[in-house]
Design a protein around this motif. Structure first.
Motif, PDB file in Angstrom:
ATOM      1  N   GLU A   8     -51.036  57.544  61.092  1.00  0.00           N
ATOM      2  CA  GLU A   8     -52.323  56.858  61.077  1.00  0.00           C
ATOM      3  C   GLU A   8     -52.458  55.974  59.834  1.00  0.00           C
ATOM      4  O   GLU A   8     -52.958  54.850  59.909  1.00  0.00           O
ATOM      5  CB  GLU A   8     -53.471  57.866  61.109  1.00  0.00           C
ATOM      6  CG  GLU A   8     -54.846  57.201  61.160  1.00  0.00           C
ATOM      7  CD  GLU A   8     -55.991  58.187  61.150  1.00  0.00           C
ATOM      8  OE1 GLU A   8     -57.155  57.725  61.171  1.00  0.00           O
ATOM      9  OE2 GLU A   8     -55.730  59.407  61.113  1.00  0.00           O
ATOM     10  N   HIS A  39     -52.962  51.774  59.836  1.00  0.00           N
ATOM     11  CA  HIS A  39     -54.047  51.049  59.159  1.00  0.00           C
ATOM     12  C   HIS A  39     -53.488  50.046  58.158  1.00  0.00           C
ATOM     13  O   HIS A  39     -53.979  48.908  58.066  1.00  0.00           O
ATOM     14  CB  HIS A  39     -54.974  52.027  58.443  1.00  0.00           C
ATOM     15  CG  HIS A  39     -55.896  52.773  59.357  1.00  0.00           C
ATOM     16  ND1 HIS A  39     -56.884  52.151  60.096  1.00  0.00           N
ATOM     17  CD2 HIS A  39     -55.989  54.101  59.648  1.00  0.00           C
ATOM     18  CE1 HIS A  39     -57.545  53.044  60.808  1.00  0.00           C
ATOM     19  NE2 HIS A  39     -57.023  54.246  60.556  1.00  0.00           N
ATOM     20  N   LEU A  42     -57.243  57.450  53.320  1.00  0.00           N
ATOM     21  CA  LEU A  42     -57.406  57.215  54.758  1.00  0.00           C
ATOM     22  C   LEU A  42     -58.846  56.849  55.089  1.00  0.00           C
ATOM     23  O   LEU A  42     -59.103  55.977  55.939  1.00  0.00           O
ATOM     24  CB  LEU A  42     -56.980  58.460  55.521  1.00  0.00           C
ATOM     25  CG  LEU A  42     -56.768  58.309  57.029  1.00  0.00           C
ATOM     26  CD1 LEU A  42     -55.761  57.209  57.326  1.00  0.00           C
ATOM     27  CD2 LEU A  42     -56.314  59.630  57.628  1.00  0.00           C
ATOM     28  N   LYS A  43     -59.780  57.474  54.418  1.00  0.00           N
ATOM     29  CA  LYS A  43     -61.196  57.154  54.659  1.00  0.00           C
ATOM     30  C   LYS A  43     -61.490  55.708  54.292  1.00  0.00           C
ATOM     31  O   LYS A  43     -62.218  55.004  55.014  1.00  0.00           O
ATOM     32  CB  LYS A  43     -62.078  58.098  53.851  1.00  0.00           C
ATOM     33  CG  LYS A  43     -63.570  57.877  54.075  1.00  0.00           C
ATOM     34  CD  LYS A  43     -64.395  58.859  53.270  1.00  0.00           C
ATOM     35  CE  LYS A  43     -65.896  58.623  53.477  1.00  0.00           C
ATOM     36  NZ  LYS A  43     -66.718  59.571  52.677  1.00  0.00           N
ATOM     37  N   ARG A  82     -59.960  53.384  56.935  1.00  0.00           N
ATOM     38  CA  ARG A  82     -60.692  53.358  58.196  1.00  0.00           C
ATOM     39  C   ARG A  82     -61.870  52.388  58.146  1.00  0.00           C
ATOM     40  O   ARG A  82     -62.322  51.921  59.193  1.00  0.00           O
ATOM     41  CB  ARG A  82     -61.186  54.773  58.538  1.00  0.00           C
ATOM     42  CG  ARG A  82     -60.067  55.691  59.007  1.00  0.00           C
ATOM     43  CD  ARG A  82     -60.531  57.135  59.058  1.00  0.00           C
ATOM     44  NE  ARG A  82     -59.474  58.031  59.533  1.00  0.00           N
ATOM     45  CZ  ARG A  82     -59.466  59.342  59.339  1.00  0.00           C
ATOM     46  NH1 ARG A  82     -60.482  59.910  58.676  1.00  0.00           N
ATOM     47  NH2 ARG A  82     -58.485  60.078  59.789  1.00  0.00           N
ATOM     48  N   SER A 139     -65.281  52.421  57.361  1.00  0.00           N
ATOM     49  CA  SER A 139     -66.371  52.839  58.239  1.00  0.00           C
ATOM     50  C   SER A 139     -67.454  51.771  58.353  1.00  0.00           C
ATOM     51  O   SER A 139     -68.071  51.614  59.412  1.00  0.00           O
ATOM     52  CB  SER A 139     -66.979  54.148  57.724  1.00  0.00           C
ATOM     53  OG  SER A 139     -67.431  53.998  56.385  1.00  0.00           O
ATOM     54  N   GLU A 154     -66.278  49.182  60.942  1.00  0.00           N
ATOM     55  CA  GLU A 154     -66.326  49.729  62.293  1.00  0.00           C
ATOM     56  C   GLU A 154     -67.760  49.865  62.779  1.00  0.00           C
ATOM     57  O   GLU A 154     -68.068  49.590  63.945  1.00  0.00           O
ATOM     58  CB  GLU A 154     -65.623  51.094  62.326  1.00  0.00           C
ATOM     59  CG  GLU A 154     -64.111  51.003  62.237  1.00  0.00           C
ATOM     60  CD  GLU A 154     -63.523  50.187  63.366  1.00  0.00           C
ATOM     61  OE1 GLU A 154     -63.909  50.413  64.528  1.00  0.00           O
ATOM     62  OE2 GLU A 154     -62.708  49.296  63.077  1.00  0.00           O
TER      63      GLU A 154
END
Length: 733
Positions: free
Chosen positions: A278, A282, A307-308, A311, A313, A316
Motif C-alpha cells: 500500500e 501511494h 501511510l496516514k 493517504r 485524507s 479524499e
C-alpha cells in the motif's frame, strides 16, 4: 518584465548597492556641507510638490486622499501578518513559516546561496536521467542552460546539482532576479570570474527574438570567457521563445519509486513488509519530488504515520464530496466560503445569498444551471434565493467545514461571533482546485461577477479573504486570475487596487508564484497610467519587497520621480517597506543604506535631490507599524547597525529646506528613548554618525533649533533635554 531603472542585477542585493556611489559617501557629503554657510535656508514645510519639480501630474487632492486610505488598509493587513498569526482552524504547519520575515527557499530571493544551504537542498537529490546528463553537456559547452518543465518537478535542486558538478562541491552560488533581462545581463559586464549563477522561475524579457538571441550569445560568450556558469529554470512556455530554444533542456522529475528507495537507503529506514504494497502504491502516484521525500522521511515517525499522510485524507474527503455532484444549494455556499473563510457568519450569509442571485440571473439569461450540466430541470430551486440553513453545514459538509466563535481584530472575547471555517487550511486550497477543475463558465462567470462586487466593498476583512482566495486560485489558473481580476482591478478604485496588491502578496507564499507576482507588479509601474502605477507601488511592499528588495527599491525610487500622486504613493511604500522590515534587521539596514546612497549620488539643488530628501524625511517621521512610537527610535533600539545610516539621513535632511520636519522627527525620537536605560548610548551613537557630516557652524544652528523645539509641550518632557545634551555633546566632540 525588464527593469529599465535597475538594469541587470548580477550580484546579490547587498552587493548590488556597491554599484551605486556608496564607497565613502561621507567624504562627498562633508565636502558639500562644508561649502554651505550653515543652516541658513528658510524653515519651510515641503508637504507640497517641489517648486522645481518637472512633469508634475495635477492630481485632485481627493485622489491622493483615497490612495492614503488604501495605504491605511494595506498597513493594517501587513501589520496583522507580521505581528499576529490568526489560525481559523486546526493548523498543519509542516514546512510552514509565518510573517514577512519567514525564511525563503534557497535561491528564491536574489542573493548568495551558501554551500551549506546547497548541501541541505541536495541531501536527497537523485538526478533524473537522461535529462540531467543532457543539461550538463549543454552547460559544459555553452556555460548556460535553461531547465524547462512543470512546477515542483525538482528544477531548483537540479540547477544546484548542475552548478555543483560544474564548479565543485564547495562552491556557493548567486541567485539573480527572475525579472532580469538576459540581454541586459550580458551588456552589464558584471559577470564575475569563476562564479555560479542561477535564475529560478525566470519571467523576464521583453526584447524581440533577434535582439534577445544576440544578447544571449553575448551572455554565453561572457560566461565562457570568465569560467562562470548560469542555470535558468522556467516553465514549458519558455521553449517557444526562439531565442532561448537552443539553450533549453526538457526537465522531468525522477521516478517516484526510485527516489523513495534512494531516500530510504540514505535514511536506513526499511519499509515494513505488511505495509509495503500500500505504501509503494501511494508513493507511485506522487508527482512532486518534495512529496516523495516527505513520505520517506516520514517513516522515521513510524510507518503508520507515513501511510496516514500518504493517504491524504483531506484530498479524499474533498474529492468524495464533489464526486456526489452536489446541488447548487450545497455547492454555492462552499464556493463562497472558499473566498470568504473566517468572516462573521452574518457577513458570509449576506454575500453567499448574493452569489446565488448572480447564478440565478445567469440561468435566467438562458444558460445551463450550475449543478446540472446535463440540462436537468431545476424548477424546484428556481425562485428560491437561499435554502441553506446554518444546520445544513453539519449535514452536507461533514469534515469540510465547521463553525467557531472568535472576536474580531481589536475586540475582546465578549464580542465574539460565529464564523464558518474549513477544518484545515489545505481543504480551502483543495476546494478551489476542484471548483476550477470540475466547473466551467456556467459557474465561474457569475462567480467572477460576484468577486468583482466584493472587491468594491468597504469591509477590509472581506477583501483580504477575497485576495487570499484568488491567490489560491492562481496556483491552478494564473493566466485567468491575471486577465479576469488583477489587470482590471489594478486600474480600478482604491478598494480594488488594495485587493490586487494583497493578492500579489499572498501569491508569494507559493514559491513558484513569487516571480510571477513580481513580474505582474512591475508591469504596471511604467506607462500604464497613475492608478496602475499606484497599485504597483502598493504591491512592492510586504512579502514582494522582502524577497526582491533591490528590485522593489529601484522601482519605488523610480516612481518617486513621477507625478505627485504616484510619487506620494511610492514614498508611502518606502515607509511601509521600512516599517515591515523592523523585525528583519538586515533588510532595515539595507534599505536605510540604499536611501543614504541615493542621496549621496544626487547633485546639490537638483530635482533628484529634492525627491530623495522628501523620501528620507518621511522615513524619519514614520511611526512603527504596530504599537506607538517613532520608527527610528525602534530601529536604534533593536537594529544596532542602523545608527550610522539614520545619522547620515538626518544630517542630509537637516541641511535642507526640510529641516523643520527633521528637527521634529529628531525630538520625537528623543522623547521615545528617554525612558530606555540604553537611551544615552543610542543617542551618542546617533550623534557620532551625524558629526561626521556636519561642520561647527551647522552643529551650532542645530543646537539652537533643538533648544527651541524642545520648548514645545509635546517634547518638554523630563529626560528629553538630557538626551538632547548627549546628542549635542557627541556632535561637539
Amino acid at each position: 518584465m525588464v527593469s529599465s531603472v535597475s538594469g541587470a542585477q548580477v550580484a546579490d542585493d547587498t552587493a548590488g548597492l556597491n554599484e551605486l556611489p556608496f564607497s565613502g559617501p561621507e567624504e562627498g557629503l562633508l565636502q558639500e556641507h562644508q561649502e554651505s554657510p550653515g543652516l541658513t535656508e528658510p524653515l519651510s514645510d515641503d508637504s507640497g510638490p517641489h517648486p522645481r519639480a518637472e512633469g508634475v501630474e495635477r492630481s485632485e487632492p481627493d485622489e491622493r486622499e483615497e490612495d492614503g486610505k488604501g495605504y491605511d488598509d494595506l498597513r493594517r493587513v501587513l501589520g496583522q501578518q507580521i505581528v499576529h498569526n490568526n489560525f481559523y482552524a486546526s493548523v498543519d504547519a509542516s514546512g510552514a513559516a509565518f510573517g514577512f520575515g519567514m525564511a525563503a527557499a534557497p535561491g528564491l530571493a536574489p542573493g548568495s546561496v551558501t554551500p551549506s544551504e546547497i548541501d541541505k537542498a541536495l541531501r536527497y537529490f537523485l538526478p533524473p536521467l537522461p535529462c540531467f546528463d543532457e543539461a550538463f553537456r549543454k552547460l559544459d559547452v555553452e556555460h548556460i542552460v535553461v531547465l524547462v518543465g512543470q512546477d515542483n518537478s525538482g528544477r531548483t535542486a537540479g540547477s544546484f546539482a548542475l552548478l555543483r558538478k560544474a564548479m565543485g562541491t564547495k562552491t556557493g552560488l548567486r541567485s539573480l532576479s527572475p525579472a532580469n533581462s538576459l540581454a541586459d545581463l550580458a551588456a552589464s559586464r558584471d559577470i564575475k570570474t569563476g562564479q555560479a549563477y542561477v535564475i529560478l522561475d525566470y519571467v523576464g524579457e521583453t526584447h524581440v527574438d533577434a535582439v534577445q538571441a544576440f544578447g544571449i550569445r553575448r551572455l554565453s560568450e561572457e560566461l565562457r570567457g570568465r569560467g562562470s556558469y548560469l542555470v535558468i529554470t522556467a516553465s514549458e512556455a519558455t521553449r517557444r521563445r526562439l531565442a532561448l530554444r537552443d539553450y533549453c533542456v526538457p526537465w522531468h522529475a525522477p521516478d517516484p519509486l526510485e527516489l523513495f528507495h534512494h531516500c530510504n537507503q540514505l535514511l536506513s529506514a526499511p519499509v515494513p513488509p505488511d505495509l509495503a504494497e500500500e505504501l509503494l502504491q501511494h508513493v507511485k502516484a506522487l508527482r512532486r519530488p518534495a512529496d516523495v521525500i516527505a513520505a520517506a522521511t516520514g517513516l522515521a515517525d513510524g510507518p503508520d504515520v507515513a501511510l496516514k499522510a500518504l493517504r491524504d485524507s483531506d484530498r479524499e474527503l474533498v474529492r468524495k464530496w464533489f464526486h456526489k455532484e452536489p446541488s447548487a444549494e450545497d455547492l454555492l455556499p462552499l464556493a463562497a466560503l472558499a473566498f470568504l473563510e473566517g468572516v462573521p457568519e452574518r457577513t458570509f450569509e449576506q454575500h453567499s445569498v448574493q452569489l446565488s442571485t448572480y447564478v440565478r440571473d445567469w440561468e435566467q439569461a438562458g444558460e445551463l444551471p450550475v449543478a446540472e450540466p446535463d440540462g436537468a430541470a431545476t424548477t424546484a430551486r428556481r425562485g428560491v434565493v437561499f435554502k441553506q440553513t446554518r444546520a445544513r453545514w453539519k449535514e452536507q459538509a461533514v469534515g469540510l467545514v465547521r463553525t467557531e466563535r472568535r472576536a474580531g481584530r481589536g475586540q475582546d472575547s465578549s464580542r465574539s461571533e460565529r464564523r464558518i471555517v474549513f477544518h484545515s487550511p489545505r481543504i480551502r486550497e483543495l476546494v478551489i482546485g476542484e471548483l476550477h477543475d470540475l466547473y466551467g463558465y456556467e459557474l465561474w462567470y457569475p462567480l467572477r461577477q460576484w468577486l468583482g462586487r466584493l472587491s468594491l466593498v468597504d469591509d477590509l476583512d472581506v477583501r483580504t479573504e477575497v485576495a487570499r482566495g484568488i491567490s489560491l486560485l492562481a496556483r491552478h489558473a494564473l493566466v485567468e486570475v491575471e486577465e479576469n481580476f488583477l489587470q482590471s482591478w489594478a486600474g480600478g478604485i482604491t478598494s480594488q487596487r488594495v485587493t490586487t496588491a494583497l493578492t500579489l502578496q499572498f501569491m508569494c507564499q507559493e514559491p513558484h508564484l513569487a516571480p510571477q507576482a513580481l513580474n505582474v507588479a512591475l508591469g504596471w509601474a511604467d506607462r500604464r497610467g497613475p492608478e496602475r502605477a499606484v497599485t504597483s507601488a502598493m504591491a512592492l511592499t510586504g512579502r514582494i519587497g522582502s524577497l526582491y528588495r533591490l528590485e522593489a527599491l529601484n522601482w519605488l525610487w523610480f516612481l518617486t520621480h513621477r507625478g505627485e500622486r504616484v510619487a506620494s504613493a511610492a514614498r508611502r511604500s518606502l515607509v511601509l517597506l521600512l516599517q515591515t522590515g523592523e523585525q528583519e534587521p538586515d533588510r532595515a539596514v539595507f534599505m536605510l543604506r540604499y536611501v543614504r546612497t541615493r542621496i549621496a549620488g544626487t547633485a546639490r539643488r537638483s530635482t533628484a535631490r529634492s525627491h530623495a530628501l522628501r523620501a528620507a524625511v518621511q522615513l524619519l517621521e514614520a511611526e512603527q507599524l504596530e504599537g506607538a512610537g517613532p520608527l527610528p527610535a525602534a530601529l536604534l533600539q533593536h537594529v544596532s547597525a542602523s545608527a550610522r545610516h539614520l545619522g547620515s539621513l538626518w544630517t542630509s535632511v537637516l541641511l535642507s529646506v526640510c529641516r523643520r520636519r527633521a528637527v521634529g522627527a529628531l525630538c520625537r525620537t528623543l522623547v521615545a528613548l528617554r525612558d530606555d536605560p540604553s537611551g544615552p548610548d543610542l543617542v551618542r551613537n546617533l550623534g557620532e554618525a551625524m558629526r561626521m557630516e556636519m561642520n561647527s557652524r551647522q552643529w551650532d544652528v542645530l543646537r539652537k533649533d533643538l533648544s527651541t523645539a524642545l520648548n514645545h509641550p509635546d517634547y518638554a518632557i523630563p529626560g528629553t533635554r538630557q538626551l538632547a545634551r548627549v546628542l549635542i555633546g557627541s556632535l561637539r566632540s
